[in-house]
Design an enzyme around this catalytic site. Sequence first.
Site, PDB file in Angstrom:
ATOM      1  N   GLU A   1      19.462-123.792  16.849  1.00  0.00           N
ATOM      2  CA  GLU A   1      18.134-123.377  16.404  1.00  0.00           C
ATOM      3  C   GLU A   1      17.105-124.460  16.722  1.00  0.00           C
ATOM      4  O   GLU A   1      15.987-124.165  17.160  1.00  0.00           O
ATOM      5  CB  GLU A   1      18.181-123.084  14.898  1.00  0.00           C
TER       6      GLU A   1
ATOM      7  N   GLU B   1      16.312-124.394  20.320  1.00  0.00           N
ATOM      8  CA  GLU B   1      15.470-123.237  20.612  1.00  0.00           C
ATOM      9  C   GLU B   1      14.018-123.529  20.228  1.00  0.00           C
ATOM     10  O   GLU B   1      13.086-123.188  20.967  1.00  0.00           O
ATOM     11  CB  GLU B   1      16.009-122.052  19.803  1.00  0.00           C
TER      12      GLU B   1
ATOM     13  N   CYS C   1      19.072-117.661   9.566  1.00  0.00           N
ATOM     14  CA  CYS C   1      20.410-117.898   9.009  1.00  0.00           C
ATOM     15  C   CYS C   1      20.687-117.059   7.770  1.00  0.00           C
ATOM     16  O   CYS C   1      21.778-117.115   7.228  1.00  0.00           O
ATOM     17  CB  CYS C   1      20.616-119.368   8.718  1.00  0.00           C
TER      18      CYS C   1
ATOM     19  N   SER D   1      14.483-116.857  15.615  1.00  0.00           N
ATOM     20  CA  SER D   1      15.514-117.501  16.416  1.00  0.00           C
ATOM     21  C   SER D   1      16.662-116.507  16.620  1.00  0.00           C
ATOM     22  O   SER D   1      16.929-115.675  15.756  1.00  0.00           O
ATOM     23  CB  SER D   1      16.021-118.725  15.662  1.00  0.00           C
TER      24      SER D   1
ATOM     25  N   LYS E   1      26.314-111.373   3.015  1.00  0.00           N
ATOM     26  CA  LYS E   1      27.320-111.828   3.982  1.00  0.00           C
ATOM     27  C   LYS E   1      28.470-110.836   4.106  1.00  0.00           C
ATOM     28  O   LYS E   1      29.129-110.760   5.139  1.00  0.00           O
ATOM     29  CB  LYS E   1      27.856-113.203   3.587  1.00  0.00           C
TER      30      LYS E   1
ATOM     31  N   GLU F   1      27.107-108.547   6.513  1.00  0.00           N
ATOM     32  CA  GLU F   1      26.907-109.195   7.814  1.00  0.00           C
ATOM     33  C   GLU F   1      28.216-109.277   8.609  1.00  0.00           C
ATOM     34  O   GLU F   1      28.241-109.017   9.811  1.00  0.00           O
ATOM     35  CB  GLU F   1      26.333-110.597   7.629  1.00  0.00           C
TER      36      GLU F   1
ATOM     37  N   GLU G   1      28.058-106.283  16.048  1.00  0.00           N
ATOM     38  CA  GLU G   1      27.847-107.383  17.009  1.00  0.00           C
ATOM     39  C   GLU G   1      28.845-108.504  16.781  1.00  0.00           C
ATOM     40  O   GLU G   1      29.053-109.329  17.665  1.00  0.00           O
ATOM     41  CB  GLU G   1      26.444-108.001  16.855  1.00  0.00           C
TER      42      GLU G   1
ATOM     43  N   CYS H   1      19.758-119.988  -1.212  1.00  0.00           N
ATOM     44  CA  CYS H   1      21.126-119.576  -1.553  1.00  0.00           C
ATOM     45  C   CYS H   1      21.590-120.094  -2.915  1.00  0.00           C
ATOM     46  O   CYS H   1      22.491-119.519  -3.522  1.00  0.00           O
ATOM     47  CB  CYS H   1      22.094-120.024  -0.470  1.00  0.00           C
TER      48      CYS H   1
END
Lengths: 589, 160
Positions: A284, A287, A310, A330, A369, A372, A377, A514
């Site tokens: 990141e 980037e 993230c 990102s 999560k 996710e 993907e 978090c």
Amino acid sequence: MELVKLTIDKKSVEVEKGTSILNAARKVGIEIPTLCYFNLEGMNIENKPGGCRICVVEVQGRRNLAPACATEVTEGMVVKTNSTRVLNARRTVMELILSDHPFDCLVCPKSGNCELQSLAHRLGIRDIPYQGEQSTYRKDTSPSIIRDVDKCILCRRCEMMCNDIQTVGALSAINRGFMAVVAPAFEMNLEKSPCTYCGQCVAVCPTGALTEVDNTRQVISALADPTKTVIVQTAPAVRAALGEEFGLEPGSLVTGKMVSALRELGFDYVFDTDFAADLTIMEEGSELLDRLTRYLSGDRNVRLPILTSCCPAWVNFFEHNFPELKDVPSTARSPQQMFGSIAKTYFAKKLGIDRNNLVVVSIMPCLAKKYECQRSEFLTDGNPDVDFSLSTRELANFIKLANIDFNSLPESDFDRPLGESTGAAVIFGTTGGVIEAAVRTAYELYTKKPLPRVDFEELRGLEGVRAATVNFDGLELRIGIAHGLGNARQLLEEVRDGKSQYHAIEIMACPGGCIGGGGQPLHHGDASILKARQKALYEEDRNKALRKSHENPYIIQLYEEFLGQPLSEMSHHLLHTQYFDKSTQIVIE
Amino acid sequence: MAVIKLPESKVQQLKNICKSFNNDKGELINVLHKAQEIFGYLPAEVQEVVAKELNVSVAHVYGIVSFYSFFSMVPKGKFSISICLGTACYVRGAEKVLDEFRKQLNIQVGESTPDGRFSLSCLRCVGACGLAPVVMIGEKVYGRVAPEDVKGIINEYANL
Ligand code: SF4
Ligand code: SF4
Ligand code: SF4
Ligand code: FES
Ligand code: FES
């Protein structure tokens, strides 16, 4: 500041004008029971519908009992919180609520942590005189969250979280009277709604109506399977909260004990998501620098500000609400997914085993999560990079289930190579931490000079939206930070309208980041717990020998042996992702 | 990407309604009233458009639609049966009449029969208390209805 004097249960108290009876009573140590009321003080998160009437008190001179949470104090007020009349009314209210509530406590996932259950206990309810038909609804299971709204008491805390704080609007109170409940539009499944799986509704639900999907059993089966190698990664925010489930003070760092517990549970390798957080910073951060240098050299097609990526709930949020901006964030995957993809390639190869025989479990403060790791993907030939994600709460229950005396465990260290991390990674768990970590690395890569100071106090705090400028050797880097999706929306609207003044923006879906994730031990509205967890993470950062991601020797080794460079083709393939338009479009026939 | 298909004329009509209320979220109930007047009912697609135009969540719109009994999500039948549940009608047994309609047609309040012929709804006092309990089908008013009359009333429409 105008002060008001009043008497509560014969104690006199002086409070600021506008204070509720509830808070005035707290000041003199009188804890009036509440149910629908919810307040995360100092974070602008409050639910005050005045609907359940559990908090009623007697106010001298008034005919009706008043809800303490929604009634402001007045000068000379005389309040009784425990008169016979109050106690009887409170009992009746509770009995009525319970008359439409299933008696499932023995098998309810919320048992032992349920506010309704504790209240029934506290009020000494021994039978339910009003028994009749109970309202029943379909149970709704999504990848992250289970809605069992037979247990909904209509406090509307979840509605407040989802609408006012997160501005997602997946939930609303629907129907009326007996069939009233909180649900998505048309009572569709949560999975079909714009829900981001941030889990903030679960974090505030006082009952078992909203809970996480429990994956512990699948993990137990994997651990028992001799053909599988089972490894685990633990997210930064877990170590600052897990201890609470074992009676430790909020903010106790239990990193070493947690590692020992996971070893005792039978994981073959105990690794750290922090390793992958360092890796995220490499990608990141590179980037960011890449976009920045292209911009500075006159390329006006680059998308700035760059947004962090993230947090999977945040990703869901912009996919649903700002699809036109989907090339702004990102492309770096979340640390959970970076870990999984490195584990199932680099590490599986090191062990000489097939990815199908390697089971990756993650321990996360987060419910998003769970969703996710099921995204297509992140599967290779149907095999997920991360097999199961457990919340901090699930891990605590798992440890108890295995008869492990957590508090007397010795401290031990993570395994290598995927367990080594820097201080930059551990602060990923709090709002402001990801961007601070990125700045530490980007600064040194950009200026080629060592940082004069590692701590960026200007990026820290719990304010919902924050801004700071960091000097990169003459280049003024403007940084924005938002946590809570409603705050994120503000910054995103500026980006959409071309009015954003920032070069980089960090976003986390959960209030506090978090540390306040939907899978953390329940804070029951105590904001000091979030502050203590945040403090703990900065303390762990301070105590680390290495505090910049690019100095992690195992990250350097990973690039040398396997990935090449940040943003290399291999990195793109394994560590980056793409986003999709998930908005609802009205199409003309 | 979830796609909702609606004919253009409908979308335009809805947009105009919202515009006539300045796309003000505070006017949601009035917008829905108007939309129901025009479309006869408020299917999910209509609620999606209204939500978008007024910039509120569709869950919230549905919350309102499901709260008020005068909003309906199913098309009205060819013959729309309304039963008055005002005080006078209620004390004279309107609920039993309603129960009989539900039984005979095998539908709940707010629903239509699968063949689209009959739908059932409730009303507050229609101002004909002298005739309580009152049932209306389209424009026609039936007074002093007893549960035993229900079958006959439905049969009147059998061949229409
Ligand atoms: S998980 Fe988050 S987005 Fe989904 S319903 Fe709950 S609060 Fe709303
Ligand atoms: S689902 Fe939980 S938080 Fe939401 S209204 Fe019902 S009881 Fe309250
Ligand atoms: S802020 Fe953290 S815990 Fe919350 S949804 Fe995002 S990644 Fe998960
Ligand atoms: S806690 Fe005060 S009305 Fe519910
Ligand atoms: S109550 Fe039915 S007409 Fe008045």
